[in-house]
Design an enzyme around this catalytic site. Sequence first.
Site, PDB file in Angstrom:
ATOM      1  N   SER A 149      19.536 -31.419  -9.627  1.00 46.75           N
ATOM      2  CA  SER A 149      19.915 -30.559 -11.311  1.00 46.75           C
ATOM      3  C   SER A 149      20.228 -31.817 -11.814  1.00 46.75           C
ATOM      4  O   SER A 149      21.549 -32.463 -11.220  1.00 46.75           O
ATOM      5  CB  SER A 149      20.102 -29.410 -11.011  1.00 46.75           C
ATOM      6  OG  SER A 149      21.057 -28.941 -11.854  1.00 46.75           O
ATOM      7  N   TYR A 162      28.486 -24.059 -10.551  1.00 49.17           N
ATOM      8  CA  TYR A 162      26.813 -24.109 -10.239  1.00 49.17           C
ATOM      9  C   TYR A 162      26.849 -25.758 -10.385  1.00 49.17           C
ATOM     10  O   TYR A 162      26.087 -26.299  -9.231  1.00 49.17           O
ATOM     11  CB  TYR A 162      25.405 -23.645 -11.510  1.00 49.17           C
ATOM     12  CG  TYR A 162      24.156 -24.117 -11.104  1.00 49.17           C
ATOM     13  CD1 TYR A 162      23.626 -23.265 -10.349  1.00 49.17           C
ATOM     14  CD2 TYR A 162      24.408 -25.001 -11.835  1.00 49.17           C
ATOM     15  CE1 TYR A 162      21.629 -23.658 -10.407  1.00 49.17           C
ATOM     16  CE2 TYR A 162      22.360 -25.091 -11.211  1.00 49.17           C
ATOM     17  CZ  TYR A 162      22.157 -24.651 -10.625  1.00 49.17           C
ATOM     18  OH  TYR A 162      20.462 -25.401 -10.584  1.00 49.17           O
TER      19      TYR A 162
END
Length: 256
Positions: A149, A162
């Site tokens: 990501s 995260y």
Amino acid sequence: MSASPQRLVPPSPTVLLLGGRSEIGLEVAERLVRAGARTVVLAARRAGQLEAEAARLRSAGAGHVETVEFDADDVAAHGPLLADVVARHGALDAVVAFGVLGDQARAERDVAHALAVVHTDFTAQVSVLSHLAVLLRPLRAGRIVAFSSIAGVRARRPNYVYGSAKAGLDAFASGLADALTGSGVSLLLVRPGFVIGRMSAGMRPAPLSSTPPQVAEATVAALAAGRGEVWVPGSLRALAAAMRATPRAVWRRAPR
């Protein structure tokens, strides 16, 4: 002199989707089926409740869809499960598409929640990727897809739990891809930006957002071309470079 034609790699006969309900994963599996894959193995919790997902892939052209019980957080079970799938199906396209976003505010006051997010998004991924590499190397064939990501490029204050897990995954997958060079096994690392879907429901989309179908299209095109990494959208590569260069005093005020 004209450029040499791009090498196109056909799909493996079998697709293994780890995260059998993943929006992106199902979009990728469907496209691989349409490209020629004949069998799909859907791995998820409550595998007996994957009827809709299996029907979707049969409609896309899959000749056989099977479901297997898979708990990403139960790392002790990863090895036996993956060994069984490879023993029955041989080399495959393994799409590792599970993960959690977590709750940053909760993680800052609940250490157990922070550890749970990192366990699913990093530790469990390392386990699965490592087992797949060990099992596929002797076959000298197979492709692995891992989803990183833009959040892993540089952790942000509103999302650092995260983001840190994705940063670790990105580093691990990049190193594993290098280690697999020449083995006949490849690893494609996909780096999307904000994806508008179930996981991000209720959140305001960030700039350069994409949808699960867009991520899947880019992923399958990169697989077919034999690439090792792909940003979705491609303009995120330049944004990532700017993110790394931003002074920390400015960066800590960056929104999600």
